[in-house]
Design an enzyme around this catalytic site. Structure first.
Site, mmCIF file in Angstrom:
data_model
loop_
_atom_site.group_PDB
_atom_site.id
_atom_site.type_symbol
_atom_site.label_atom_id
_atom_site.label_comp_id
_atom_site.label_asym_id
_atom_site.label_seq_id
_atom_site.Cartn_x
_atom_site.Cartn_y
_atom_site.Cartn_z
ATOM 1 N N GLU A 74 -5.458 -10.977 -1.951
ATOM 2 C CA GLU A 74 -6.506 -10.941 -1.001
ATOM 3 C C GLU A 74 -7.732 -10.784 -1.787
ATOM 4 O O GLU A 74 -8.827 -10.417 -1.003
ATOM 5 C CB GLU A 74 -6.007 -9.656 -0.196
ATOM 6 C CG GLU A 74 -4.318 -9.409 0.480
ATOM 7 C CD GLU A 74 -4.897 -8.469 0.993
ATOM 8 O OE1 GLU A 74 -5.023 -7.711 2.193
ATOM 9 O OE2 GLU A 74 -3.551 -8.345 1.086
ATOM 10 N N GLU A 99 0.883 -1.013 0.061
ATOM 11 C CA GLU A 99 0.028 0.152 -0.299
ATOM 12 C C GLU A 99 0.441 1.553 -0.140
ATOM 13 O O GLU A 99 0.672 2.120 0.878
ATOM 14 C CB GLU A 99 -1.096 -0.040 0.833
ATOM 15 C CG GLU A 99 -1.317 -1.132 1.024
ATOM 16 C CD GLU A 99 -2.598 -1.246 2.229
ATOM 17 O OE1 GLU A 99 -2.814 -0.773 3.725
ATOM 18 O OE2 GLU A 99 -3.290 -2.308 2.592
HETATM 19 O O1 G3I Z 1 -3.926 -11.210 18.057
HETATM 20 C C1 G3I Z 1 -4.912 -9.482 18.355
HETATM 21 C C2 G3I Z 1 -5.744 -10.686 19.672
HETATM 22 O O2 G3I Z 1 -4.621 -10.492 20.582
HETATM 23 C C3 G3I Z 1 -6.839 -9.837 20.238
HETATM 24 O O3 G3I Z 1 -7.167 -10.155 21.995
HETATM 25 C C4 G3I Z 1 -7.444 -8.970 19.460
HETATM 26 C C5 G3I Z 1 -8.764 -7.781 19.928
HETATM 27 O O4 G3I Z 1 -8.963 -7.063 19.349
HETATM 28 O O5 G3I Z 1 -6.969 -8.188 18.561
HETATM 29 C C6 G3I Z 1 -6.016 -8.701 18.016
HETATM 30 O O6 G3I Z 1 -4.974 -8.400 16.533
HETATM 31 C C7 G3I Z 1 -6.393 -8.406 15.773
HETATM 32 C C8 G3I Z 1 -5.716 -9.190 14.697
HETATM 33 O O7 G3I Z 1 -6.492 -8.838 12.934
HETATM 34 C C9 G3I Z 1 -5.630 -10.627 14.216
HETATM 35 O O8 G3I Z 1 -7.308 -11.831 15.017
HETATM 36 C C10 G3I Z 1 -6.579 -6.731 15.381
HETATM 37 O O9 G3I Z 1 -6.504 -6.213 16.429
HETATM 38 C C11 G3I Z 1 -6.728 -6.415 14.070
HETATM 39 O O10 G3I Z 1 -6.443 -4.837 13.812
HETATM 40 C C12 G3I Z 1 -6.223 -7.523 12.944
HETATM 41 O O11 G3I Z 1 -6.861 -6.898 11.826
HETATM 42 C C13 G3I Z 1 -6.311 -7.014 10.457
HETATM 43 C C14 G3I Z 1 -5.702 -6.285 9.567
HETATM 44 O O12 G3I Z 1 -5.622 -6.970 8.272
HETATM 45 C C15 G3I Z 1 -4.700 -5.017 10.341
HETATM 46 O O13 G3I Z 1 -3.545 -5.789 10.818
HETATM 47 C C16 G3I Z 1 -6.748 -8.428 10.271
HETATM 48 O O14 G3I Z 1 -6.520 -9.699 10.746
HETATM 49 C C17 G3I Z 1 -6.580 -8.610 8.554
HETATM 50 O O15 G3I Z 1 -7.528 -9.393 7.495
HETATM 51 C C18 G3I Z 1 -6.081 -7.013 8.051
HETATM 52 O O16 G3I Z 1 -5.318 -7.607 7.016
HETATM 53 C C19 G3I Z 1 -5.121 -6.903 5.892
HETATM 54 C C20 G3I Z 1 -4.468 -6.643 5.229
HETATM 55 O O17 G3I Z 1 -3.145 -6.443 5.793
HETATM 56 C C21 G3I Z 1 -3.931 -5.642 3.783
HETATM 57 N N1 G3I Z 1 -4.808 -5.477 3.412
HETATM 58 C C22 G3I Z 1 -6.342 -5.122 3.860
HETATM 59 C C23 G3I Z 1 -6.684 -6.388 4.558
HETATM 60 C C24 G3I Z 1 -7.775 -5.951 5.395
HETATM 61 O O18 G3I Z 1 -8.443 -6.529 4.844
#
Ligand code: G3I
Length: 363
Positions: free
Chosen positions: A272, A155
């Site tokens: 994705e 990005e």
């Molecule tokens: O692992 C922690 C956990 O320990 C905690 O209890 C929980 C509470 O909120 O959060 C967990 O982390 C989360 C993680 O996903 C794993 O589930 C984060 O808060 C959450 O922000 C994170 O979101 C991810 C997001 O990227 C940000 O990194 C999404 O799963 C993931 O699908 C999304 O993917 C992105 C790609 O990397 C880039 N392109 C867009 C895409 C979003 O659709």
């Protein structure tokens, strides 16, 4: 066990009806259908999820030749503190993929999101170069034998940030200027000489969205510049987060853009893919038709381009999708963005993938 691998108890516990699978049920492996055309099909996974859900692991094994770490290889997962690396989740992802006989797609070495809090303070013009190259050396180097392709920088384009070159004013950009992109690729090349290296972005998909059409132009100029500068880049990764509430406007513009990228000597990966049905009205049956239509329309165009070598969905089943947390529906019904439903039954979207791979030209 049901025919599709879900235990009867698990299905009843989750309130899912054990209806018969459609006649075109998931007997045909997406991995095999794609491979027959020279395309590697895969899905993004979370290691703790696959470890706890054997039926889902079976489904992945049947259908995926590649597995992407959805979150486990991001900075916030790998770098809890400035001087400690935690490879547990990333290692578990790689080990799982190895057991499944799947390749691993690495995501992502550099991104302006999913950065640990300490990095905000630590990242200065003085420290950024070493932080970037050390991280890439450690991470890409550790997985040099197992990660076959990386999203090196994710990005990088944000036209709203107002620069003429369209580059995003990310923390990395602010510290290092535009050169951080080439530097990241060169570090990745050094650490993992055999891995395919991709630049990844979203918002390149729709022909009827002006900012996306403009972003294609910006992306092409950037790719041209990187190639001209001898940066070791092999591919453009198009995320492919589609919106089911939109008309599936994938046509001549997308075709032309893909051909232009291919003309630069680059491969193209769809990394994705999913279809957001947060705002798609109607019952499950209607939503599934709409979601499948988007998959079909997008893939029909994309797979016509021989430079497209990988297609990865962002998850594989509605049972485990980050869309449910990020884009919940107002009617509180579960979201249905992926090819298999929460009971691991194939949906119309699965059939759209089958048809798209079956109808694609061989590359
Ligand atoms: O692992 C922690 C956990 O320990 C905690 O209890 C929980 C509470 O909120 O959060 C967990 O982390 C989360 C993680 O996903 C794993 O589930 C984060 O808060 C959450 O922000 C994170 O979101 C991810 C997001 O990227 C940000 O990194 C999404 O799963 C993931 O699908 C999304 O993917 C992105 C790609 O990397 C880039 N392109 C867009 C895409 C979003 O659709």
């Amino acid at each position: 066990m049901t025919r599709l691998g879900l235990s009867r108890r698990a299905a009843l516990a989750s309130g899912l009806a054990l209806t018969a699978a459609p006649t075109w049920a998931a007997e045909r492996s997406l991995r095999d259908l794609a491979a027959a055309k020279g395309v590697l099909f895969g899905a993004a996974i979370e290691p703790h999820v696959v470890q706890d859900d054997p039926a889902f692991a079976d489904l992945l094994q049947r259908h995926c030749g590649s597995l992407t770490a959805e979150n486990a290889m991001k900075w916030n997962a790998l770098r809890p503190t400035p001087d400690r690396f935690d490879f547990a989740a990333a290692d578990a992802t790689v080990a799982f993929a190895r057991r499944q006989g799947a390749q691993v797609y690495g995501h992502a070495l550099v991104w302006h999101e999913a950065m640990p809090a300490w990095l905000d303070e630590a990242l200065t013009p003085r420290t950024a170069g070493a932080l970037l190259s050390d991280h890439i050396r450690r991470v890409a180097g550790r997985y040099a034998g197992s990660v076959t392709a990386w999203d090196v920088v994710n990005e990088v384009v944000e036209r709203n940030d107002g620069r003429r070159d369209g580059l995003r004013l990310s923390p990395w950009f602010r510290a290092l200027g535009p050169s951080y992109i080439g530097a990241a690729f060169r570090a990745a090349r050094q650490a993992a000489p055999r891995a395919r290296l991709a630049l990844a972005d979203y918002g390149l998909e729709y022909d009827d969205e002006r900012w996306m059409v403009e972003k294609r132009g910006t992306m092409l100029s950037l790719l041209e510049d990187l190639k001209a500068a001898g940066v070791p880049i092999h591919a453009l990764a198009i995320q492919g987060h589609l919106d089911g509430a939109r008309r599936p406007a994938f046509g001549a513009g997308l075709r032309r853009f893909l051909a232009q990228v291919a003309n630069l000597g680059l491969e193209i990966y769809i990394t994705e893919l999913d279809v957001n049905d947060q705002k798609v009205p109607g019952n499950v049956a209607r939503r599934d038709v709409v979601v499948a239509d988007s998959y079909r329309a997008f893939l029909d165009v994309v797979l016509d381009e021989p430079a497209v070598r990988r297609v990865t969905t962002w998850g594989l089943t509605d049972r485990h999708t980050s869309k449910s947390g990020m884009f919940p529906r107002a009617d509180r019904a579960g979201v249905r963005p992926l090819p298999f439903d929460a009971a691991l039954r194939p949906k119309l979207a699965y059939q759209a993938l089958v048809d798209a791979f079956a109808g694609a030209p061989r590359r």
